[in-house]
Design a protein around this motif. Sequence first.
Motif, PDB file in Angstrom:
ATOM      1  N   SER A 121      -0.645  -6.222  -5.469  1.00 51.78           N
ATOM      2  CA  SER A 121      -1.415  -7.210  -4.717  1.00 51.78           C
ATOM      3  C   SER A 121      -1.384  -8.570  -5.395  1.00 51.78           C
ATOM      4  O   SER A 121      -1.577  -8.682  -6.608  1.00 51.78           O
ATOM      5  N   VAL A 151      -7.940   1.634   0.788  1.00 48.41           N
ATOM      6  CA  VAL A 151      -8.030   0.745   1.946  1.00 48.41           C
ATOM      7  C   VAL A 151      -7.684   1.445   3.252  1.00 48.41           C
ATOM      8  O   VAL A 151      -7.034   2.492   3.268  1.00 48.41           O
ATOM      9  N   TRP A 162      -7.988  -7.884  -3.302  1.00 48.41           N
ATOM     10  CA  TRP A 162      -7.589  -6.500  -3.557  1.00 48.41           C
ATOM     11  C   TRP A 162      -6.873  -6.371  -4.893  1.00 48.41           C
ATOM     12  O   TRP A 162      -6.124  -7.256  -5.295  1.00 48.41           O
ATOM     13  N   VAL A 180       0.835  -1.201   0.000  1.00 46.03           N
ATOM     14  CA  VAL A 180       0.000   0.000   0.000  1.00 46.03           C
ATOM     15  C   VAL A 180       0.869   1.250   0.000  1.00 46.03           C
ATOM     16  O   VAL A 180       1.841   1.334   0.761  1.00 46.03           O
ATOM     17  N   TRP A 237      -6.181  -8.242   6.473  1.00 49.66           N
ATOM     18  CA  TRP A 237      -6.172  -7.229   7.516  1.00 49.66           C
ATOM     19  C   TRP A 237      -6.842  -5.927   7.075  1.00 49.66           C
ATOM     20  O   TRP A 237      -7.100  -5.051   7.905  1.00 49.66           O
ATOM     21  N   LEU A 238      -7.088  -5.786   5.801  1.00 46.16           N
ATOM     22  CA  LEU A 238      -7.566  -4.521   5.252  1.00 46.16           C
ATOM     23  C   LEU A 238      -9.087  -4.482   5.158  1.00 46.16           C
ATOM     24  O   LEU A 238      -9.745  -5.514   4.999  1.00 46.16           O
ATOM     25  N   LEU A 257      -6.361   0.263   7.377  1.00 44.08           N
ATOM     26  CA  LEU A 257      -5.922  -0.793   8.293  1.00 44.08           C
ATOM     27  C   LEU A 257      -5.915  -0.274   9.720  1.00 44.08           C
ATOM     28  O   LEU A 257      -5.467   0.847   9.977  1.00 44.08           O
ATOM     29  N   ASP A 274      -2.183   2.388  12.476  1.00 41.56           N
ATOM     30  CA  ASP A 274      -3.229   2.720  11.509  1.00 41.56           C
ATOM     31  C   ASP A 274      -2.619   3.249  10.226  1.00 41.56           C
ATOM     32  O   ASP A 274      -1.582   3.916  10.254  1.00 41.56           O
ATOM     33  N   ALA A 280      -4.154   4.674   6.003  1.00 42.87           N
ATOM     34  CA  ALA A 280      -5.109   4.678   4.891  1.00 42.87           C
ATOM     35  C   ALA A 280      -4.337   5.039   3.638  1.00 42.87           C
ATOM     36  O   ALA A 280      -3.450   5.892   3.665  1.00 42.87           O
ATOM     37  N   VAL A 328      -3.745   0.707  -2.769  1.00 43.28           N
ATOM     38  CA  VAL A 328      -3.008  -0.520  -3.105  1.00 43.28           C
ATOM     39  C   VAL A 328      -2.172  -0.271  -4.363  1.00 43.28           C
ATOM     40  O   VAL A 328      -2.685   0.208  -5.384  1.00 43.28           O
TER      41      VAL A 328
END
Length: 327
Positions: free
Chosen positions: A73, A84, A78, A33, A109-110, A86, A65, A67, A70
């Motif tokens: 992947s 995304v 994704w 990400v 996890w996302l 997390l 945390d 944001a 991506v």
Amino acid sequence: MFKGILISKENGVYQAQLQSIDDAVLPEGDVTVRVEWSTLNYKDGLAITGKSPVVRRFPMVPGIDFAGTVIESSSPAWQEGDRVVLNGWGVGETHCGGLAEVARVKGEWLVPLPKSFTACQAMAIGTAGYTAMLCVLALEKHGIKPADGEILVTGANGGVGSVAIALLAKLGYTTVASTGRPAEAEHLKELGASSVIDRNELSAPGKPIGKERWAGVIDTVGSHTLANACATTRYRGAVAACGLAGGMDFPATVAPFILRGVTLYGIDSVMAPLAVRQEAWERLGRDLEIARLDAITREIGLSEAIAVAAELLEGKVRGRVVVDVSR
């Protein structure tokens, strides 16, 4: 290479520095990400300053945390370009986290970035706001309604407390904010608190059971504060405990639980299942007013994060701190 905060521990010397980080530092994961925004939580403050053994592996990028978008992947869930968010999963503790321009994590996890929020707004919510929503959901599922009485929120000026007050106000609850910063009383009332009390009313050793007052409680403090909150919760009320800013101990008795049927809910945001996370973020998108969120948010650059982490632990930070990792 990418820019980020890297924590190292060599020859007993613990250090957090903003530097260029080699891609080889990134752990295994099936999604990479490009991080746009991160945030500073209490746990991040502990990690960056080394005040508590939060970091379990070195070197480590802190930040529980993030944001972003991506960029690579191999996960079927994704694709490149997906937006995304997390929260948790040991990121920033055992797995490199969000206070850097790039993160590599497990796709499971996302969660999708809600369309109602920008990446910056999602981090203004962050683990603190997501945890606050989990607490509100616990009280709702217990059956507590606005007409049942006052809801106590401890540590009200912190990230969890601030968002909890805003959420509860939107939902129609009467909220009492407990804080050690009485000068912030008007700010808390603007967020939606009906009244404000000094934290000293709850932080000293108390009786096993006291006068019934709270229909429900959201506690971020622990220790004597949590014990006193339980002792003064009404018959068949509920307490959602999610923090330990005042200590990990719980100097209480079983009296509130067996004499009044009080329920104590432990709120875990780190390992919560995907369905729980999705419900929390869906409700945040519906029930959290952006204007109230903006009122409790401070934006900083990555270059300021180390200094602000120390301020956070000293209780000098109001509400939420979001980190623009590009500056």
